[in-house]
Design a protein around this motif. Structure first.
Motif, PDB file in Angstrom:
ATOM      1  N   GLN A   1      -2.710  -5.334   6.404  1.00  8.08           N
ATOM      2  CA  GLN A   1      -2.580  -4.240   5.451  1.00  8.08           C
ATOM      3  C   GLN A   1      -1.440  -4.439   4.448  1.00  8.08           C
ATOM      4  O   GLN A   1      -1.430  -3.814   3.392  1.00  8.08           O
ATOM      5  N   VAL A   2      -0.477  -5.280   4.783  1.00 11.88           N
ATOM      6  CA  VAL A   2       0.648  -5.570   3.889  1.00 11.88           C
ATOM      7  C   VAL A   2       0.709  -7.090   3.723  1.00 11.88           C
ATOM      8  O   VAL A   2       1.003  -7.821   4.673  1.00 11.88           O
ATOM      9  N   LEU A   3       0.427  -7.558   2.509  1.00 12.89           N
ATOM     10  CA  LEU A   3       0.272  -8.977   2.217  1.00 12.89           C
ATOM     11  C   LEU A   3       1.141  -9.349   1.029  1.00 12.89           C
ATOM     12  O   LEU A   3       1.753  -8.485   0.397  1.00 12.89           O
ATOM     13  N   HIS A   4       1.229 -10.654   0.710  1.00 14.16           N
ATOM     14  CA  HIS A   4       1.894 -11.067  -0.527  1.00 14.16           C
ATOM     15  C   HIS A   4       0.922 -11.880  -1.367  1.00 14.16           C
ATOM     16  O   HIS A   4      -0.128 -12.322  -0.890  1.00 14.16           O
ATOM     17  N   HIS A   5       1.279 -12.059  -2.635  1.00 14.71           N
ATOM     18  CA  HIS A   5       0.372 -12.709  -3.594  1.00 14.71           C
ATOM     19  C   HIS A   5       1.096 -13.832  -4.309  1.00 14.71           C
ATOM     20  O   HIS A   5       2.252 -13.687  -4.719  1.00 14.71           O
ATOM     21  N   ASN A   6       0.426 -14.962  -4.445  1.00 15.12           N
ATOM     22  CA  ASN A   6       0.912 -16.071  -5.256  1.00 15.12           C
ATOM     23  C   ASN A   6       0.063 -16.168  -6.517  1.00 15.12           C
ATOM     24  O   ASN A   6      -1.171 -16.227  -6.425  1.00 15.12           O
ATOM     25  N   THR A   7       0.710 -16.203  -7.667  1.00 11.69           N
ATOM     26  CA  THR A   7      -0.025 -16.306  -8.921  1.00 11.69           C
ATOM     27  C   THR A   7      -0.423 -17.756  -9.181  1.00 11.69           C
ATOM     28  O   THR A   7       0.023 -18.683  -8.496  1.00 11.69           O
TER      29      THR A   7
END
Length: 475
Positions: free
Chosen positions: A399-405
């Motif tokens: 439910q809590v993730l991170h993002h790489n552009t």
């Protein structure tokens, strides 16, 4: 007679009955037992009053699982629940509490049989099995068998507590179909959240405003609540920085409120728990345990390269991965996976955060790193908010993730139920606008968690103090 179970030899029914009679004090003193109970007496002596309602609203016949780290207060929650059940009119002799850490699975049936001989022959009962994950030999299958084959126990209300996420996750599978009509049968007890910390530890608690869901934090809502909270912004920021040092374990908060001192005894206890409990199957020295904690603290907020960490520590990758799994299973750390279509990308390197600031300060000579700890605790506030909305979802870590552009920039926190909002932690008083460019180029509306600056002038990116965000989201 010693009131602890003698686990080395086979337990006898009479011995079990004597111990149950000695420890279930409400059987003989329904109103006065809580005054002399050592766990509740310690709570009563604390410099504040705090009650976690994680076991509220137990449905008749439900089988509940309560998870959480050691020393967080699960036993206190159980005993407070027992006190409230008695106050609500539940006959005390129909409530049983058993500390089963270290038993064998076959002893569970003997204990239930022993208690049967001391309880009324009819009527609905409540059972509380404390630290059941301390039973190492197949307790889920034994509980399943008892629910299937004991007609009365099958319809009783049962609460199982434990400190191993892995064991309890497996138990939910084994016990499928045996949990009654329980609403939200999986519960998680975490250290005290920031909003509660403010009310306990601050001389000037913030005003009463509702706790928000993550998706509530729209530009319009932030504009409204920031006006209400503006007079308390300094109070919240000072409390946030105290919280980043103190954390939310009840013993740490009590020490902070009473003396503003550091909880040295709790820190030693937690090191012992990690070394002797989480790593109980590892042939590790305590120096190796504290060295791993030190390296994880230094790596906060960055994806974890297990191969590099294994090389630095001189530990084989397979062993290191197992130690990291054990920390996660013991609720010491939690993984923040990279998102792929708002689902965790399990093959990519996750970021590992601690579940409480005190874990990042267990290694000797460690010092609080406010920018890293602020990012960590913002993530925990988001995690707690999602757990509040869907009890039991926390341990899925989806439910809590991170993002790489595409340009290898990172957005700290995104989630499938965030309502199109992304969070970037930038714990500074200014100079956050470069980070805003990453959020503007993403598909999300952005919130930058600053140290003190509030700026809602941009249409797609809001700068809000991390303390304000945590207070709005946390409990």
């Amino acid at each position: 007679m010693d009131t602890s179970f003698q686990y080395a030899s086979a337990m006898k029914r009479g011995e079990a009955q004597q111990i149950l009679a000695a420890t279930n004090r409400w059987w003989r003193d329904p109103t006065g037992w809580s005054v002399v109970d050592p766990d509740l007496r310690e709570v009563a002596q604390a410099p504040f009053r705090y009650r976690a309602d994680v076991l509220s609203e137990l449905d008749r016949g439900g089988l509940y699982i309560l998870r959480g780290p050691r020393r967080v207060g699960k036993t206190v929650v159980v005993k407070n629940t027992i006190r409230e059940l008695i106050a609500s009119g539940v006959p005390p002799r129909r409530i049983v509490h058993m500390a089963v850490d270290g038993l064998r699975s076959r002893d569970l049936g003997l204990l239930i049989d022993a208690a049967d001989g001391l309880m009324p022959a009819a009527g609905h009962r409540h059972w509380f099995f404390d630290e059941i994950t301390g039973i190492a030999d197949g307790w889920p299958e034994r509980v399943k068998w008892l629910r299937d084959n004991d007609p009365r126990f099958r319809t009783d209300t049962v609460v199982l507590t434990g400190s191993s996420a892995a064991d309890l996750t497996e138990a939910t599978k084994a016990l499928a179909g045996r949990r009654g009509a329980a609403d939200a049968p999986d519960r998680v007890l975490l250290p005290i959240g920031f909003r509660s910390f403010v009310s306990l530890a601050s001389a000037e608690p913030a005003p009463e405003l509702e706790t928000h869901r993550v998706s509530d934090l729209t530009h319009g809502r932030l504009r409204s609540v920031s006006t209400d909270l503006a007079p308390w912004q300094d109070v919240l920021i000072r409390a946030w920085e105290a919280y980043l040092v103190c954390g939310g374990f009840p013993a740490a908060v009590a020490e902070h409120v009473a003396t503003r001192g550091e909880p040295a005894a709790l820190r030693r206890s937690l090191v012992d728990v990690i070394h002797g409990d989480a790593f109980r199957r590892a042939d590790w020295s305590q120096a190796q345990s504290t060295d791993l904690l030190r390296r994880l603290s230094a790596n906060l907020c960055s994806p974890l390269n297990v191969a590099s960490l294994a090389n630095d520590t001189g530990v084989p990758q397979t062993s290191l991965k197992r130690r990291l799994d054990e920390l996660r299973e013991a609720f010491v750390v939690w993984p923040c996976y990279r998102q792929d279509n708002l689902r965790p990308k399990l093959g990519a390197q996750p970021k590992l955060y601690f579940t409480d600031p005190i874990y990042a300060q267990l290694a000797p000579d460690s010092a609080p790193d406010f920018p890293r700890l602020s990012q960590q605790q913002l993530g925990m506030a988001l995690l707690r908010a999602t757990e509040r909305a869907a009890p039991g979802s926390l341990v899925g870590y989806d439910q809590v993730l991170h993002h790489n552009t595409a340009t290898r920039k990172e957005v700290d926190f995104v989630g499938p139920n965030f309502g199109g909002i992304a969070f970037e932690s930038k714990y500074v008083d200014g100079g956050w606008r470069r980070d805003a460019l990453t959020l503007k180029a993403s598909r999300w509306h952005g919130i930058i968690a600053t140290r003190s600056e509030l700026d809602l002038s941009e249409p797609d990116v809001a700068a809000v103090p991390a303390a304000v965000l945590a207070w709005l989201l946390d409990s």
